[in-house]
Design a protein around this motif. Sequence first.
Motif, PDB file in Angstrom:
ATOM      1  N   ASN A  76       0.825  -1.209   0.000  1.00 21.48           N
ATOM      2  CA  ASN A  76       0.000   0.000   0.000  1.00 21.48           C
ATOM      3  C   ASN A  76       0.862   1.263   0.000  1.00 21.48           C
ATOM      4  O   ASN A  76       0.552   2.238  -0.702  1.00 21.48           O
ATOM      5  CB  ASN A  76      -0.929   0.008   1.216  1.00 21.48           C
ATOM      6  CG  ASN A  76      -1.974  -1.087   1.145  1.00 21.48           C
ATOM      7  OD1 ASN A  76      -2.337  -1.550   0.044  1.00 21.48           O
ATOM      8  ND2 ASN A  76      -2.453  -1.520   2.311  1.00 21.48           N
ATOM      9  N   TYR A  77       1.920   1.244   0.791  1.00 20.56           N
ATOM     10  CA  TYR A  77       2.778   2.432   0.873  1.00 20.56           C
ATOM     11  C   TYR A  77       3.542   2.634  -0.434  1.00 20.56           C
ATOM     12  O   TYR A  77       3.710   3.780  -0.919  1.00 20.56           O
ATOM     13  CB  TYR A  77       3.759   2.296   2.036  1.00 20.56           C
ATOM     14  CG  TYR A  77       4.586   3.540   2.284  1.00 20.56           C
ATOM     15  CD1 TYR A  77       4.033   4.645   2.914  1.00 20.56           C
ATOM     16  CD2 TYR A  77       5.921   3.599   1.878  1.00 20.56           C
ATOM     17  CE1 TYR A  77       4.790   5.786   3.148  1.00 20.56           C
ATOM     18  CE2 TYR A  77       6.688   4.739   2.107  1.00 20.56           C
ATOM     19  CZ  TYR A  77       6.113   5.829   2.752  1.00 20.56           C
ATOM     20  OH  TYR A  77       6.857   6.973   2.966  1.00 20.56           O
ATOM     21  N   LYS A 125       1.354   4.171  -2.914  1.00 22.52           N
ATOM     22  CA  LYS A 125       1.071   5.572  -2.573  1.00 22.52           C
ATOM     23  C   LYS A 125       2.188   6.506  -3.036  1.00 22.52           C
ATOM     24  O   LYS A 125       1.927   7.642  -3.466  1.00 22.52           O
ATOM     25  CB  LYS A 125       0.876   5.676  -1.062  1.00 22.52           C
ATOM     26  CG  LYS A 125       0.510   7.062  -0.575  1.00 22.52           C
ATOM     27  CD  LYS A 125       0.290   7.042   0.925  1.00 22.52           C
ATOM     28  CE  LYS A 125      -0.047   8.426   1.446  1.00 22.52           C
ATOM     29  NZ  LYS A 125      -0.265   8.433   2.919  1.00 22.52           N
ATOM     30  N   THR A 142       2.863   3.661   9.381  1.00 22.96           N
ATOM     31  CA  THR A 142       1.637   4.258   8.858  1.00 22.96           C
ATOM     32  C   THR A 142       0.470   3.293   8.964  1.00 22.96           C
ATOM     33  O   THR A 142      -0.638   3.660   9.395  1.00 22.96           O
ATOM     34  CB  THR A 142       1.840   4.672   7.382  1.00 22.96           C
ATOM     35  OG1 THR A 142       2.911   5.606   7.292  1.00 22.96           O
ATOM     36  CG2 THR A 142       0.570   5.297   6.819  1.00 22.96           C
ATOM     37  N   ALA A 143       0.710   2.036   8.602  1.00 22.60           N
ATOM     38  CA  ALA A 143      -0.347   1.021   8.672  1.00 22.60           C
ATOM     39  C   ALA A 143      -0.764   0.778  10.118  1.00 22.60           C
ATOM     40  O   ALA A 143      -1.961   0.596  10.415  1.00 22.60           O
ATOM     41  CB  ALA A 143       0.132  -0.276   8.026  1.00 22.60           C
ATOM     42  N   GLU A 189      -2.883   3.761  11.368  1.00 19.57           N
ATOM     43  CA  GLU A 189      -4.211   3.723  10.746  1.00 19.57           C
ATOM     44  C   GLU A 189      -5.086   2.656  11.397  1.00 19.57           C
ATOM     45  O   GLU A 189      -6.264   2.888  11.690  1.00 19.57           O
ATOM     46  CB  GLU A 189      -4.082   3.450   9.244  1.00 19.57           C
ATOM     47  CG  GLU A 189      -3.544   4.631   8.448  1.00 19.57           C
ATOM     48  CD  GLU A 189      -3.376   4.296   6.977  1.00 19.57           C
ATOM     49  OE1 GLU A 189      -3.618   3.119   6.611  1.00 19.57           O
ATOM     50  OE2 GLU A 189      -3.008   5.192   6.201  1.00 19.57           O
ATOM     51  N   ARG A 207      -6.137   3.941  14.837  1.00 21.96           N
ATOM     52  CA  ARG A 207      -7.182   4.975  14.803  1.00 21.96           C
ATOM     53  C   ARG A 207      -8.557   4.340  14.557  1.00 21.96           C
ATOM     54  O   ARG A 207      -9.565   4.776  15.137  1.00 21.96           O
ATOM     55  CB  ARG A 207      -6.854   5.999  13.727  1.00 21.96           C
ATOM     56  CG  ARG A 207      -5.630   6.850  14.040  1.00 21.96           C
ATOM     57  CD  ARG A 207      -5.481   8.002  13.042  1.00 21.96           C
ATOM     58  NE  ARG A 207      -4.213   8.695  13.253  1.00 21.96           N
ATOM     59  CZ  ARG A 207      -3.127   8.504  12.522  1.00 21.96           C
ATOM     60  NH1 ARG A 207      -3.141   7.619  11.513  1.00 21.96           N
ATOM     61  NH2 ARG A 207      -2.018   9.170  12.775  1.00 21.96           N
ATOM     62  N   LYS A 208      -8.598   3.331  13.704  1.00 19.96           N
ATOM     63  CA  LYS A 208      -9.870   2.642  13.463  1.00 19.96           C
ATOM     64  C   LYS A 208     -10.372   1.986  14.750  1.00 19.96           C
ATOM     65  O   LYS A 208     -11.581   1.993  15.036  1.00 19.96           O
ATOM     66  CB  LYS A 208      -9.682   1.594  12.371  1.00 19.96           C
ATOM     67  CG  LYS A 208      -9.467   2.181  10.986  1.00 19.96           C
ATOM     68  CD  LYS A 208      -9.272   1.077   9.957  1.00 19.96           C
ATOM     69  CE  LYS A 208      -9.033   1.665   8.570  1.00 19.96           C
ATOM     70  NZ  LYS A 208      -8.819   0.614   7.537  1.00 19.96           N
TER      71      LYS A 208
END
Length: 338
Positions: free
Chosen positions: A186-187, A190, A209-210, A213, A216-217
Amino acid sequence: LVEAINKLQRATGKHTTIINKNTAATDKNRKSQSGLLRNQRLISSSFATMRSHLLLFNFAMGLGISQLIKFGKEAAKIDSMTTAFVSLSGGAGNASIALNKLQEATNGTMSQFDLFQQANNAMILGVSKNSDEMAQMFDMAQRLGRALGVDTASSVQSLITGIGRQSRLMLDNIGIIVKADEAYENYARKIGKTKDSLTDAEKKQAFMTATLEAGRKKLISLGKETLSTQDSYDKFGATLKDTGAEIGNIINKAFIPLIDASTRFFKSLDKETLKTLIELITTLGVSLIALKGYALATAGAMRVLAAAKIATVAAGFSLVGVITKANIAIATLGSRLV
């Protein structure tokens, strides 16, 4: 015959008188020995009491000194970590601001020791770029850990170490699940690169980053933050640790010069001096053991002597009884002959 019997009676009377005197002297000696035995018991009891008090004193002092040394060591560690934190944060001013943010983010549930330790860990591992980002991480870890019954310090350690070492097992402690390959893919998409072309720094950034994220979810599903009873206990534990550290700082001001002087003293000892000290200590220990043995032996001897005196008195009384009976028989015989 009558004259012979009278002489025998007089001789027997003299012998009885002598026995009575001996009995009186024996009673006197027995009383004297009883006094000595009583004094010896008091001495033995005094030694036992003194030994008990010394043992209790040594036990209390051992516990107290050990705890004070522990406080001092913890304070010394915090002092070292504070120096490193100031250096990594870019100066005392920035460090003070960062520390306040971290304390606010964790609601005072982490001690200074734990805060400095995990903050330094985050900066050394390259997990955080600034104090704001670090505060968000600490707050996230506290809230996720609370949901799983994990204290704040352990939760923050799991998040920081999990990101820094890209450890799924550490992140799993606070309910975060991250797949490294998916994070890299994913990164890379991006930033316009392929997964295989990512550098180590980019892979670390991708994993972090993953992780954030995913965290936060999880926080969204938990809703608004509400402090719990566990947080109260964490605050109390952190306060106790900080108080112990303050005590340690006070102790170190007095102990450090003494510790340094002791270190210099022991380093200055040569083999001969050390041997002499050991011999003196050994001699003192042997002397104390001998003194105790002497006291116990004396007490035993006094008890044996007292028992012997009692037996002698009993034998004397028996002999007097026999002689008295003989006198009566002789007198009866003499009266009949007359």
